[in-house]
Write a protein that holds these residues in place. Structure first.
Motif, PDB file in Angstrom:
ATOM      1  N   ALA A  17       0.832  -1.206  -0.059  1.00 32.32           N
ATOM      2  CA  ALA A  17       0.095  -0.078   0.017  1.00 32.32           C
ATOM      3  C   ALA A  17       0.888   1.364  -0.025  1.00 32.32           C
ATOM      4  N   HIS A  21       0.975   4.133  -2.781  1.00 35.64           N
ATOM      5  CA  HIS A  21       0.444   5.440  -2.657  1.00 35.64           C
ATOM      6  C   HIS A  21       1.609   6.769  -2.807  1.00 35.64           C
ATOM      7  N   ASP A  24       2.144  10.019  -0.768  1.00 42.39           N
ATOM      8  CA  ASP A  24       1.051  10.066  -0.050  1.00 42.39           C
ATOM      9  C   ASP A  24       0.935   9.196   1.110  1.00 42.39           C
ATOM     10  N   GLY A  25       1.462   8.061   0.818  1.00 41.88           N
ATOM     11  CA  GLY A  25       1.519   6.753   1.843  1.00 41.88           C
ATOM     12  C   GLY A  25       2.179   6.831   3.315  1.00 41.88           C
ATOM     13  N   SER A  30      -2.200  10.397   7.194  1.00 44.66           N
ATOM     14  CA  SER A  30      -2.663   9.698   6.286  1.00 44.66           C
ATOM     15  C   SER A  30      -3.147   8.165   6.652  1.00 44.66           C
ATOM     16  N   VAL A  32      -2.882   5.192   5.282  1.00 41.83           N
ATOM     17  CA  VAL A  32      -1.816   4.379   5.028  1.00 41.83           C
ATOM     18  C   VAL A  32      -0.716   4.249   5.909  1.00 41.83           C
TER      19      VAL A  32
END
Length: 67
Positions: A17, A21, A24-25, A30, A32
């Motif tokens: 994940a 992402h 942004d991960g 966030s 994640v």
């Protein structure tokens, strides 16, 4: 053994994940990033995964020698 298996699989999923992402991960707050921190804590709780593997191996060998 179940804890080790589940946390190892969860770590694989969250690693994927984070890769999907990208930046942004790992952005603080966030979903994640939150899951990554939570899963990391689970892998440490009650002993690190490597320690769990040693404990499982010792128990398996002890059972084998008794049986």
């Amino acid at each position: 053994m179940a804890k080790l298996f589940a946390t190892d699989r969860a770590q694989e999923v969250i690693d994927t994940a984070v890769q999907l992402h990208g930046g942004d991960g790992v952005r603080s707050g966030s979903a994640v990033e939150t899951l990554y921190r939570e899963i990391r804590a689970l892998r440490i709780y009650e002993g690190a995964s490597d320690v769990q593997r040693v404990v499982i191996a010792r128990q398996t060998l002890a059972q084998h020698h008794r049986g």
